[in-house]
Design a protein around this motif. Structure first.
Motif, mmCIF file in Angstrom:
data_model
loop_
_atom_site.group_PDB
_atom_site.id
_atom_site.type_symbol
_atom_site.label_atom_id
_atom_site.label_comp_id
_atom_site.label_asym_id
_atom_site.label_seq_id
_atom_site.Cartn_x
_atom_site.Cartn_y
_atom_site.Cartn_z
ATOM 1 N N GLY A 311 0.787 -1.232 0.000
ATOM 2 C CA GLY A 311 0.000 0.000 0.000
ATOM 3 C C GLY A 311 0.817 1.280 0.000
ATOM 4 N N PRO A 312 1.789 1.438 0.922
ATOM 5 C CA PRO A 312 2.578 2.676 0.967
ATOM 6 C C PRO A 312 3.871 2.622 0.150
ATOM 7 N N ILE A 313 3.970 1.651 -0.762
ATOM 8 C CA ILE A 313 5.092 1.561 -1.708
ATOM 9 C C ILE A 313 6.412 1.320 -0.972
ATOM 10 N N CYS A 314 6.485 0.208 -0.260
ATOM 11 C CA CYS A 314 7.705 -0.146 0.470
ATOM 12 C C CYS A 314 8.734 -0.772 -0.476
ATOM 13 N N HIS A 315 9.914 -1.026 0.042
ATOM 14 C CA HIS A 315 11.023 -1.440 -0.827
ATOM 15 C C HIS A 315 12.033 -2.265 -0.060
ATOM 16 N N GLY A 316 12.966 -2.858 -0.794
ATOM 17 C CA GLY A 316 14.082 -3.578 -0.203
ATOM 18 C C GLY A 316 15.375 -2.855 -0.487
ATOM 19 N N ALA A 317 16.404 -3.618 -0.920
ATOM 20 C CA ALA A 317 17.710 -3.023 -1.180
ATOM 21 C C ALA A 317 18.329 -3.663 -2.417
ATOM 22 N N GLY A 318 19.311 -2.972 -2.986
ATOM 23 C CA GLY A 318 19.985 -3.433 -4.195
ATOM 24 C C GLY A 318 19.629 -2.531 -5.365
ATOM 25 N N ARG A 319 20.640 -1.993 -6.053
ATOM 26 C CA ARG A 319 20.391 -0.991 -7.095
ATOM 27 C C ARG A 319 19.619 -1.551 -8.277
ATOM 28 N N ARG A 320 19.608 -2.873 -8.431
ATOM 29 C CA ARG A 320 18.858 -3.473 -9.539
ATOM 30 C C ARG A 320 17.374 -3.634 -9.216
ATOM 31 N N HIS A 321 16.978 -3.332 -7.975
ATOM 32 C CA HIS A 321 15.607 -3.599 -7.538
ATOM 33 C C HIS A 321 14.796 -2.313 -7.392
ATOM 34 N N GLN A 322 13.555 -2.379 -7.847
ATOM 35 C CA GLN A 322 12.620 -1.274 -7.655
ATOM 36 C C GLN A 322 11.826 -1.497 -6.363
ATOM 37 N N THR A 323 10.610 -0.984 -6.277
ATOM 38 C CA THR A 323 9.802 -1.126 -5.064
ATOM 39 C C THR A 323 8.948 -2.382 -5.131
ATOM 40 N N MET A 324 8.328 -2.709 -4.013
ATOM 41 C CA MET A 324 7.408 -3.851 -3.991
ATOM 42 C C MET A 324 6.236 -3.627 -4.942
ATOM 43 N N SER A 325 5.777 -2.396 -5.056
ATOM 44 C CA SER A 325 4.648 -2.105 -5.944
ATOM 45 C C SER A 325 4.993 -2.369 -7.404
ATOM 46 N N ASP A 326 6.277 -2.282 -7.754
ATOM 47 C CA ASP A 326 6.699 -2.549 -9.131
ATOM 48 C C ASP A 326 6.671 -4.033 -9.472
ATOM 49 N N LEU A 327 6.499 -4.891 -8.471
ATOM 50 C CA LEU A 327 6.383 -6.332 -8.705
ATOM 51 C C LEU A 327 4.941 -6.773 -8.923
ATOM 52 N N VAL A 328 3.985 -5.853 -8.739
ATOM 53 C CA VAL A 328 2.559 -6.211 -8.844
ATOM 54 C C VAL A 328 2.161 -6.349 -10.305
ATOM 55 N N ARG A 329 1.543 -7.487 -10.619
ATOM 56 C CA ARG A 329 1.072 -7.744 -11.985
ATOM 57 C C ARG A 329 -0.455 -7.743 -12.077
ATOM 58 N N MET A 330 -1.119 -7.855 -10.943
ATOM 59 C CA MET A 330 -2.574 -7.691 -10.914
ATOM 60 C C MET A 330 -2.969 -7.310 -9.488
ATOM 61 N N ILE A 331 -3.969 -6.451 -9.398
ATOM 62 C CA ILE A 331 -4.471 -6.041 -8.091
ATOM 63 C C ILE A 331 -5.980 -6.235 -8.065
ATOM 64 N N GLU A 332 -6.491 -6.773 -6.975
ATOM 65 C CA GLU A 332 -7.926 -7.005 -6.798
ATOM 66 C C GLU A 332 -8.399 -6.183 -5.615
ATOM 67 N N TYR A 333 -9.534 -5.554 -5.747
ATOM 68 C CA TYR A 333 -9.998 -4.642 -4.709
ATOM 69 C C TYR A 333 -11.512 -4.480 -4.800
ATOM 70 N N VAL A 334 -12.091 -4.008 -3.709
ATOM 71 C CA VAL A 334 -13.508 -3.669 -3.663
ATOM 72 C C VAL A 334 -13.622 -2.166 -3.847
ATOM 73 N N ASP A 335 -14.375 -1.747 -4.870
ATOM 74 C CA ASP A 335 -14.422 -0.325 -5.208
ATOM 75 C C ASP A 335 -15.461 0.432 -4.389
ATOM 76 N N ALA A 336 -15.638 1.697 -4.708
ATOM 77 C CA ALA A 336 -16.513 2.570 -3.918
ATOM 78 C C ALA A 336 -17.976 2.163 -3.977
ATOM 79 N N ASN A 337 -18.329 1.327 -4.946
ATOM 80 C CA ASN A 337 -19.704 0.838 -5.057
ATOM 81 C C ASN A 337 -19.875 -0.560 -4.478
#
Length: 710
Positions: A311-337
């Motif tokens: 949710g808050p875009i956390c991360h690890g370490a290593g210059r070759r690595h982006q954030t955890m959110s960059d590993l997401v390939r699909m997200i499922e959620y309940v919308d405002a309706n």
């Protein structure tokens, strides 16, 4: 009686001087704190100062020092009988490896916690029995508790509690939501959203509550707790000691489902669908047990949910690595309706995969895994001057200075830049006033020869106990009566003791372990509350190049903090300075976005007593201004807008660019990103029949009202 010591001379403040000062003067507190074993404390610190203490002896000694204090006795009562026996055997000389052979762990709540949860327990017993559904409905109606069902047959009711006070783990956020719910089914979350819509309430989520900034629910609104309320409010937490199922059959939000095949054309990649309530420790167990697939990076903490990391875009370490959110390939959620939606379009995921809960209540994320590899750990404890060499030798405080040759500095700089630029994982720690740093950088291999569990079972137990006793020590009246530099030294002594290489070990150890074990090399962090401010600093290109990172700004940021520590004898930073080098990010609201050559993720940590003493916030402001290159006016004026905070850490009370931090992030640091973020959210809403106003009305709070919707 008060300590008979002069104000600290910062030119002398290093571990040897402070240890000797404590040894010489701590007995003066004997009459005021008769339950603290000062003789044992002096003995242990004398051994440490003489480099004669191994980790088990030192940890055992600290347990003896405090075992007769009221705080120790209170926390000891929470432990189950097995853990009490383990502690007894360890204190009396048993090795950690031997005491953990008997494994079973179940916390007994403290008397205060028992009182707090008495009503919750009575409701939970009813919730657990479908036979009592009508009785439960009647009881809840009588208590004016909303009935929120978790299945279409209306035979399962969600746990719902009224007016339960909320406090985050770092104790920086306090509020009282009108309703707190603990869902286990997607349909339950849908019904919560529909209830909120009907009653014009807002919904925010929490996991282990490890965010320090006000990202949570608010007074009078709805809090969705991804974990049961006992688990997220009781310390110590047994997660590291007791394995739990990776998936729970009756909880749809605690599921791990591996895709049946690898990605097309990418045999070393595979997708996994994970429920947001799965903890990092549960996922670590799953990955190691299967020994096939792993996340390529992650946060260190295991007491955190997958949803809380994403949710808050956390991360690890290593210059070759982006954030955890960059590993997401699909997200499922309940919308405002109240509709359960999913998104996998890469363009839309740039907003949706790191949306702070503003898109809706996320239920599952699909992540991209790597084939399992093995970390070759080579931890080191070099002199602080050689770990990250300063830009100038004049930057080294007098108390930390040693004589090194020009070649030693040149070699050390080349070593640092190689680790920072090229290692798979790269991280540096400095405990306040210590002459040595802890360097944890490593590469990985596909060869599993010699692989071991790390830490070992005994090592995990020791780390857990270290966190447990550390939390106890920091909460005692004795500790709070100590000068800040003494507090820092005691915590550093305890913290460095269990980090390899230890005194009697090979000074250049090599440990081969599973990737998830290496990423989560510290267990039991949950047991000691801390305060934490972290910023992301972009790496520029070296002069005359376009693709070679320049680490001078990193070296400056590192030594700026050390010098600020020495400039303030009250010692606001009583724990650690930490640095991780990582990559950039494609996620729109990531602080690392646009950092194509990499990011210095740097943070300062302290104990709650420094906050109570009124020293922490001013120190954080000074640190931020150094990192951001401010003019020195004390109001964040002249800040580099590319130096941006970790969303989940402490930043909300800072002054940035001469104004409120939230306003600065909205109008300056994220001006373009927020526009793009809202455009993508609006595009998603157009397809799903909701508008940005619906998101604000249903899923925002005061913080996001200002930053995103202001």
């Amino acid at each position: 009686m008060p300590l008979d010591i002069a104000a600290p001379d910062t030119s002398k403040l290093n571990n040897h001087f402070i240890l000797k000062e404590i040894i010489d003067h701590v007995y003066e507190l004997g009459n005021d704190f008769p339950n603290v074993n000062l003789e044992e404390l002096i003995h242990q610190l004398t051994q440490v100062n003489s480099h004669k203490c191994d980790p088990e002896v030192q940890l055992r000694g600290f347990l003896k020092v405090f075992q007769n204090t009221p705080m120790y006795r209170e926390e000891y009562l929470k432990l189950d009988n097995t853990t009490k026996r383990q502690l007894h055997d360890f204190i009396n000389g048993g090795s950690a490896a031997n005491v953990v052979q008997e494994q079973s762990f179940a916390l007994h709540p403290s008397p205060a916690a028992k009182h707090h949860f008495r009503f919750l327990d009575s409701l939970q017993k009813l919730f657990a029995s479908t036979d009592n559904i009508h009785s439960l409905e009647k009881s809840l109606k009588a208590a004016k508790v909303p009935l929120i069902y978790e299945n279409e047959a209306r035979s399962e009711l969600m746990e719902v509690y009224l007016n339960v006070p909320f406090v985050n783990w770092g104790q920086s956020v306090h509020n009282v939501p009108s309703i707190t719910v603990v869902p286990t089914k997607v349909i339950g979350i849908q019904n919560v959203v529909l209830y909120a819509k009907e009653h014009k309430l807002r919904i925010r989520c929490s996991g282990y509550r490890h965010s320090w900034s006000p990202l949570f629910s608010e007074d009078g609104q709805i809090l969705v707790s991804l974990l049961n309320l006992k688990q997220v409010t009781e310390i110590p937490d047994p997660t590291s000691l007791e394995p739990t199922p990776a998936s729970e059959k009756n909880n749809e939000l605690k599921s791990i489902e591996l895709a049946p095949s690898t990605l097309q054309g990418l045999p070393e990649k595979r997708l996994v669908r994970v429920g947001v309530s799965v903890t990092n420790e549960e996922f670590r167990w799953w990955a190691v047990a299967n020994n096939a697939w792993s996340l390529p990076m992650d946060v260190i903490l295991v007491e955190v949910t997958i949803g809380g990391v994403n949710g808050p875009i956390c991360h690890g370490a290593g210059r070759r690595h982006q954030t955890m959110s960059d590993l997401v390939r699909m997200i499922e959620y309940v919308d405002a309706n109240g509709v359960h939606q999913q998104l996998s379009d890469p363009k839309l995921l740039k907003a949706a995969a790191g949306c702070f809960g503003l898109l809706g209540i996320v239920t599952h994320v699909t992540l991209e895994l790597d084939a399992m590899t093995y970390a070759v750990l080579k931890p080191r404890k070099p002199d602080i001057s050689l770990a990250i060499p300063p830009l100038s030798l004049n930057d080294i405080p007098v108390a930390l200075q040693k004589d090194f040759t020009d070649k030693q500095y040149t070699d050390a700089l080349a070593d640092f830049e190689d680790r920072a630029c090229n290692h798979y994982y790269s991280e540096w720690f400095w405990f306040t006033y210590q002459r040595t740093a802890w360097v944890n950088t490593w590469n990985n291999t596909t060869n599993s020869t010699g692989v071991v569990d790390y830490p070992s079972p005994g090592g995990v137990w020791m780390q857990w106990i270290e966190g447990w006793i550390g939390g106890i020590i920091a909460s005692t009246e004795f500790f709070q009566a100590l000068p800040g530099h003494w507090q820092a030294q005691l915590l550093a002594t305890l913290g460095m003791a269990v980090l390899p290489p230890t005194v009697f070990e090979d000074p250049n150890p090599e440990i081969i372990t599973y990737m998830p074990d290496a990423l989560h090399f510290r267990r039991g962090i949950q047991n000691t509350r801390v305060r934490d401010m972290e910023f992301q600093i972009p790496l520029p290109a070296k002069a005359g190049t376009v693709d070679v990172p320049d680490f001078d700004s990193v070296r400056r940021a590192w030594w700026d903090v050390i010098n600020l520590v020495y400039a303030d004898p009250s010692c606001p930073m009583r724990l650690t300075l930490e640095l991780r080098i990582m990559g950039g990010s494609d996620t729109l609201m990531a602080p690392q976005r646009g950092n194509d050559l990499g990011t210095a993720s740097i943070e300062v940590l302290t104990v709650p007593d420094a906050v109570s003493d009124g020293e922490w916030q001013g120190f954080c402001q000074k640190v931020y201004e150094k990192w951001a290159g401010c003019s020195g006016a004390g109001d964040g004026v002249g800040a580099n807008s590319r130096v941006r905070p970790h969303w989940a850490k402490e930043w909300v009370d800072l002054r940035m660019g001469g104004t409120d931090a939230k306003v600065y992030l909205r109008d300056v640091a994220y001006k373009d990103e927020i526009r793009m973020f809202k455009d993508v959210l609006a595009e998603i809403g157009q397809k799903q029949s909701w508008a940005l106003g619906d998101l604000k009305e249903r899923f925002s709070n005061a913080t996001w009202d200002t930053i995103v919707f202001g």
